[in-house]
Enzyme design. Structure first.
Site, PDB file in Angstrom:
ATOM      1  N   VAL A  43      31.790  34.409  25.253  1.00 48.86           N
ATOM      2  CA  VAL A  43      30.540  34.303  26.143  1.00 48.86           C
ATOM      3  C   VAL A  43      29.308  35.267  25.632  1.00 48.86           C
ATOM      4  O   VAL A  43      28.401  34.923  25.864  1.00 48.86           O
ATOM      5  CB  VAL A  43      30.790  34.389  27.632  1.00 48.86           C
ATOM      6  CG1 VAL A  43      31.465  33.421  28.219  1.00 48.86           C
ATOM      7  CG2 VAL A  43      31.063  35.907  28.063  1.00 48.86           C
TER       8      VAL A  43
ATOM      9  N   TYR B 255      30.006  48.290  35.116  1.00 43.12           N
ATOM     10  CA  TYR B 255      30.587  47.225  35.853  1.00 43.12           C
ATOM     11  C   TYR B 255      29.802  47.058  37.121  1.00 43.12           C
ATOM     12  O   TYR B 255      29.307  45.824  37.271  1.00 43.12           O
ATOM     13  CB  TYR B 255      31.998  47.376  36.179  1.00 43.12           C
ATOM     14  CG  TYR B 255      32.771  46.286  36.722  1.00 43.12           C
ATOM     15  CD1 TYR B 255      33.055  45.434  36.052  1.00 43.12           C
ATOM     16  CD2 TYR B 255      32.740  46.434  38.438  1.00 43.12           C
ATOM     17  CE1 TYR B 255      33.713  44.281  36.616  1.00 43.12           C
ATOM     18  CE2 TYR B 255      33.213  45.318  38.973  1.00 43.12           C
ATOM     19  CZ  TYR B 255      33.945  44.261  38.051  1.00 43.12           C
ATOM     20  OH  TYR B 255      34.688  43.041  38.760  1.00 43.12           O
TER      21      TYR B 255
ATOM     22  N   ALA C  41      26.708  47.889  37.441  1.00 44.38           N
ATOM     23  CA  ALA C  41      25.204  47.122  37.028  1.00 44.38           C
ATOM     24  C   ALA C  41      25.313  45.711  36.679  1.00 44.38           C
ATOM     25  O   ALA C  41      24.423  44.995  36.991  1.00 44.38           O
ATOM     26  CB  ALA C  41      24.823  48.088  35.817  1.00 44.38           C
TER      27      ALA C  41
ATOM     28  N   LYS D  44      27.357  43.392  37.666  1.00 42.87           N
ATOM     29  CA  LYS D  44      27.637  42.594  38.968  1.00 42.87           C
ATOM     30  C   LYS D  44      26.358  42.673  39.827  1.00 42.87           C
ATOM     31  O   LYS D  44      26.020  41.561  40.480  1.00 42.87           O
ATOM     32  CB  LYS D  44      28.748  43.099  39.499  1.00 42.87           C
ATOM     33  CG  LYS D  44      30.131  43.070  38.723  1.00 42.87           C
ATOM     34  CD  LYS D  44      30.312  41.373  38.317  1.00 42.87           C
ATOM     35  CE  LYS D  44      31.985  41.365  37.755  1.00 42.87           C
ATOM     36  NZ  LYS D  44      31.848  40.103  37.124  1.00 42.87           N
TER      37      LYS D  44
END
Length: 251
Positions: free
Chosen positions: A63, A156, A158, A160
């Protein structure tokens, strides 16, 4: 929930919440595209769905590479004709649990690339298709760490928080286009990420459970139920929302 014949793409479908979600959509007779950077894992999930009487295929996707996301959506549309649901679940955690001043550049760039930029790429490409076909539903997998402070976890957290913001902004933009966009925010849930956190010190699991009113960690199947519900017509007047599944720890 009526999800029969809905065309669903799930990123990060090779394990954890993504795998549970793919199998639950399959159980509800959706046509599942299980996508993961690990094709072997994705294919295993697709095979499990097929053996159980469902319909599924697997596609390898990184991705963080925009062209691969474009190819994922193009292949799904070529095979099924449309995308009814896009579940943006692919995500990673940092390798080190340290405070901000010690946070490594590698952790920052790697986590942001997958969790934030990857979700943006998937939203952008899926939305283009949904606009062409006249509608769709999208569910982003954020985290409790995207709603409240999470120490020793800067990249992590930041990423989310960003997913929550992107969910709300896009939902505002496309509400009149018959496109709903929501997010789930799991708390501590049995997964590879939780295993990594629990490995930090002995007894960490028991310590964390003391802060959870329900006294246990979540299960991937429980998060999958919420994702399927948000994707279905059962939640057709809901958009731009974050559904928190955390056993009450945010209380």
């Amino acid at each position: 929930m009526n999800l029969e014949n809905k065309v669903v793409i799930i990123t990060g479908a090779g394990s954890g919440i993504g795998a549970a979600t793919a199998k639950l959509f399959g159980k509800h007779k959706a046509q599942v595209v299980a996508s993961d950077i690990n094709l072997e894992n994705a294919q295993q999930i697709a095979d499990e769905i097929t053996v159980s009487g469902g319909k599924a295929s697997a596609i390898k996707t990184d991705v963080t590479v925009y062209e691969e996301v474009e190819a994922l959506v193009a292949q799904a549309v070529s095979k099924y004709g449309r995308i009814d649901v896009m579940v943006n679940n692919a995500g990673i955690g940092g390798k080190h649990q340290v405070k901000t001043a010690e946070h490594t550049h590698d952790d920052w760039h790697n986590v942001i690339a997958v969790n934030q930029t990857g979700v943006f790429y998937c939203m952008k490409v899926a939305l283009q298709q949904m606009l062409k076909q006249g509608g769709g539903s999208m569910v982003n997998v954020a985290s409790l760490a995207g709603l409240k402070a999470s120490g020793n976890n800067l990249s992590y957290s930041a990423s989310k928080f960003a997913v929550v913001g992107m969910t709300k902004s896009a939902a505002l933009e496309y509400g009149r286009k018959n496109i709903r966009i929501n997010a789930v925010c799991p708390g501590f849930t049995h997964s590879a990420l939780l295993d990594q956190l629990l490995a930090v010190s002995p007894g960490m699991g028991d310590k964390l459970k003391r802060f959870i009113p329900m006294g246990r960690f979540g299960e991937a199947d429980e998060i999958a139920e919420a994702i399927c519900w948000l994707a279905s017509e059962n939640s057709k007047f809901i958009t731009g929302q974050t559904l928190t599944l955390d056993g009450g720890i945010s209380l």
